[in-house]
Design a protein around this motif. Structure first.
Motif, PDB file in Angstrom:
ATOM      1  N   ASP A 120       0.846  -1.197   0.000  1.00  0.00           N
ATOM      2  CA  ASP A 120       0.000   0.000   0.000  1.00  0.00           C
ATOM      3  C   ASP A 120       0.881   1.247   0.000  1.00  0.00           C
ATOM      4  N   THR A 122       0.227   4.316   0.079  1.00  0.00           N
ATOM      5  CA  THR A 122      -0.194   5.427   0.941  1.00  0.00           C
ATOM      6  C   THR A 122       0.360   5.302   2.353  1.00  0.00           C
ATOM      7  N   ARG A 123       0.819   4.104   2.729  1.00  0.00           N
ATOM      8  CA  ARG A 123       1.367   3.910   4.077  1.00  0.00           C
ATOM      9  C   ARG A 123       2.883   4.053   4.110  1.00  0.00           C
ATOM     10  N   GLU A 125       5.184   6.450   3.470  1.00  0.00           N
ATOM     11  CA  GLU A 125       5.865   7.588   4.086  1.00  0.00           C
ATOM     12  C   GLU A 125       5.798   7.517   5.607  1.00  0.00           C
ATOM     13  N   GLU A 126       4.659   7.117   6.128  1.00  0.00           N
ATOM     14  CA  GLU A 126       4.518   6.977   7.579  1.00  0.00           C
ATOM     15  C   GLU A 126       5.501   5.942   8.130  1.00  0.00           C
ATOM     16  N   TRP A 200       1.913   0.935  -8.104  1.00  0.00           N
ATOM     17  CA  TRP A 200       3.081   1.451  -7.369  1.00  0.00           C
ATOM     18  C   TRP A 200       4.301   0.710  -7.886  1.00  0.00           C
ATOM     19  N   ASP A 230       4.143  -2.645  -5.345  1.00  0.00           N
ATOM     20  CA  ASP A 230       2.925  -3.094  -4.672  1.00  0.00           C
ATOM     21  C   ASP A 230       2.768  -4.609  -4.744  1.00  0.00           C
ATOM     22  N   ASP A 328       6.895  12.295  -4.500  1.00  0.00           N
ATOM     23  CA  ASP A 328       5.443  12.189  -4.707  1.00  0.00           C
ATOM     24  C   ASP A 328       5.069  12.553  -6.141  1.00  0.00           C
ATOM     25  N   ARG A 330       1.419  11.247  -7.637  1.00  0.00           N
ATOM     26  CA  ARG A 330      -0.034  11.304  -7.759  1.00  0.00           C
ATOM     27  C   ARG A 330      -0.715  12.016  -6.590  1.00  0.00           C
ATOM     28  N   GLY A 331       0.070  12.359  -5.580  1.00  0.00           N
ATOM     29  CA  GLY A 331      -0.496  13.047  -4.427  1.00  0.00           C
ATOM     30  C   GLY A 331       0.452  12.970  -3.250  1.00  0.00           C
ATOM     31  N   GLY A 333       2.371  12.099  -0.088  1.00  0.00           N
ATOM     32  CA  GLY A 333       2.534  10.872   0.664  1.00  0.00           C
ATOM     33  C   GLY A 333       2.390   9.603  -0.139  1.00  0.00           C
ATOM     34  N   GLN A 334       2.150   9.710  -1.439  1.00  0.00           N
ATOM     35  CA  GLN A 334       1.947   8.507  -2.253  1.00  0.00           C
ATOM     36  C   GLN A 334       3.211   8.050  -2.962  1.00  0.00           C
TER      37      GLN A 334
END
Length: 384
Positions: A120, A122-123, A125-126, A200, A230, A328, A330-331, A333-334
């Motif tokens: 995923d 979107t997770r 960067e965290e 991804w 991904d 980044d 597409r947005g 953190g992505q």
């Protein structure tokens, strides 16, 4: 999709004394030919050896090729890049196409992030912010298989941060996997393929070693080990699906043979650059320093080819990449992922520039010319 016409000056190494072995599809000869590229001219080496695999087995190859005027000219390099004389192919044929994974500290960290994120984006960067200060700082400068590596492993295990990727990254056994089938790699100027299920993914700019059947490293090229982050992130057991797809392996533009002016030591200090330019105006650059690799190239070759595993037709070995793109696109953190039409340039002065354009793997020209077709073609041309 816009694909610019490349010229010889766009892809050749800076040193005009480089001994360059390539492979072209010649319209005049009606098939693939091993070639020597010298001063912008493409010399046919089919009379010396009908395949690149056989050609590279010659221990006297550099000396034999110094008599370049003994080999007929098929045309100029520009004529092949324009399509007038044929096309540039990957500079390998029957060799096994292998790759070493997780060989640089930064890419080790990114593999652990993929694993933690389960594919995923979107997770990512965290997780990167959490892991980078701990894992990244401990990995830099660690020699794989060393006492220091064992100490790092123990520390990260105690912290609950050990990973299968770190095991092959700094443990005693390297990850050596099959990147592509013999004859399936694409060359400079071709499309590279991204599987349509992936959202991804990224290029992996790498140095590729050319290895004889006896384990001698005879030269090097550039490579793009196209990767689906991904897919592999969902499960390491999906490595084959993440790595081996139509047009997912690019090698080129040529194999530069080692000689007095270019040695393995020179290669170990190379800087490999990456540039991605999208039709949406997106641009990303990066670089990999070969000096940051966790295992010497000769050690990786020793794990590839040894008394337990032979390659009678020789092999090429991707050495891994330090560069894992996180810019980044597409947005927020992505992170980075390819878009159709991306122009990908991988370069280092000693080896030239490998340029390709991204498309879906099912939209790239299908691979139809395999080993059987090669043998029939060579036989029909009286080369066997």
């Amino acid at each position: 999709m816009t694909m610019e016409r490349l010229a010889a000056g766009d892809i050749l190494p800076d040193n005009n004394r480089a001994v360059l072995i390539g492979r072209v599809w010649s319209k005049r000869e009606g098939g693939p030919c091993p070639v020597l590229v010298h001063e912008g001219q493409v010399h046919d080496l089919s009379g010396l050896a009908p395949t690149v695999s056989e050609l590279l087995e010659r221990p006297d190859l550099v000396g034999v090729l110094s008599r370049f005027d003994s080999y007929p000219v098929l045309g100029s390099l520009d004529a092949f890049l324009s399509g007038d004389a044929g096309e540039l192919l990957a500079p390998v044929d029957l060799q096994a196409v292998k790759a070493a994974g997780v060989t640089f500290a930064d890419s080790m960290l990114e593999r652990v992030i993929e694993e933690q994120a389960r594919g995923d984006a979107t997770r990512a960067e965290e997780i990167r912010k959490k892991l980078a200060p701990v894992i990244g700082d401990n990995l830099r400068g660690v020699v794989a298989g060393s006492e220091k590596a064992a100490e790092v492993k123990k520390l990260l295990q105690e912290l609950g941060l050990w990973s299968q990727y770190l095991e092959v990254g700094i443990g005693p056994d390297a990850e050596i996997f099959t990147k592509a089938q013999p004859m399936s790699s694409v060359g400079c100027g071709a499309k590279v393929g991204i599987h349509p299920i992936s959202e991804w993914n990224n290029p992996e700019p790498e140095v590729v070693l050319a290895v004889r059947s006896d384990g001698v490293i005879v030269g090097a090229a550039l490579g793009n080990d196209v990767n689906l982050r991904d897919v592999e992130g969902r499960s390491a057991l999906l490595l084959g699906k993440a790595k081996d797809n139509n047009a997912s392996c690019a090698i080129g533009p040529f194999i530069r043979l080692f000689d007095d002016g270019f040695t393995l030591s020179d290669l170990e200090n190379a800087k490999v650059s990456l540039k991605v330019e999208g039709q949406d105006g997106f641009t990303m650059t990066g670089e990999s320093l070969m000096s940051a690799i966790s295992r010497k190239p000769s050690q990786l070759v020793g794990q590839l080819l040894n008394p337990n595993h032979q390659y009678p037709d020789g092999a090429v070995l991707f050495l891994g990449t330090m560069f894992a793109p996180v810019k980044d696109r597409r947005g927020a953190g992505q992170g980075f992922t390819h878009e159709i039409g991306d122009r990908v340039e991988i370069a280092t002065p000693a080896l030239g520039r490998l340029v390709n354009w991204v498309d879906r793997s099912d939209a790239c020209p299908p691979w139809t010319f395999g080993s059987q077709a090669l043998m029939r073609n060579l036989a029909n041309r009286g080369l066997l």
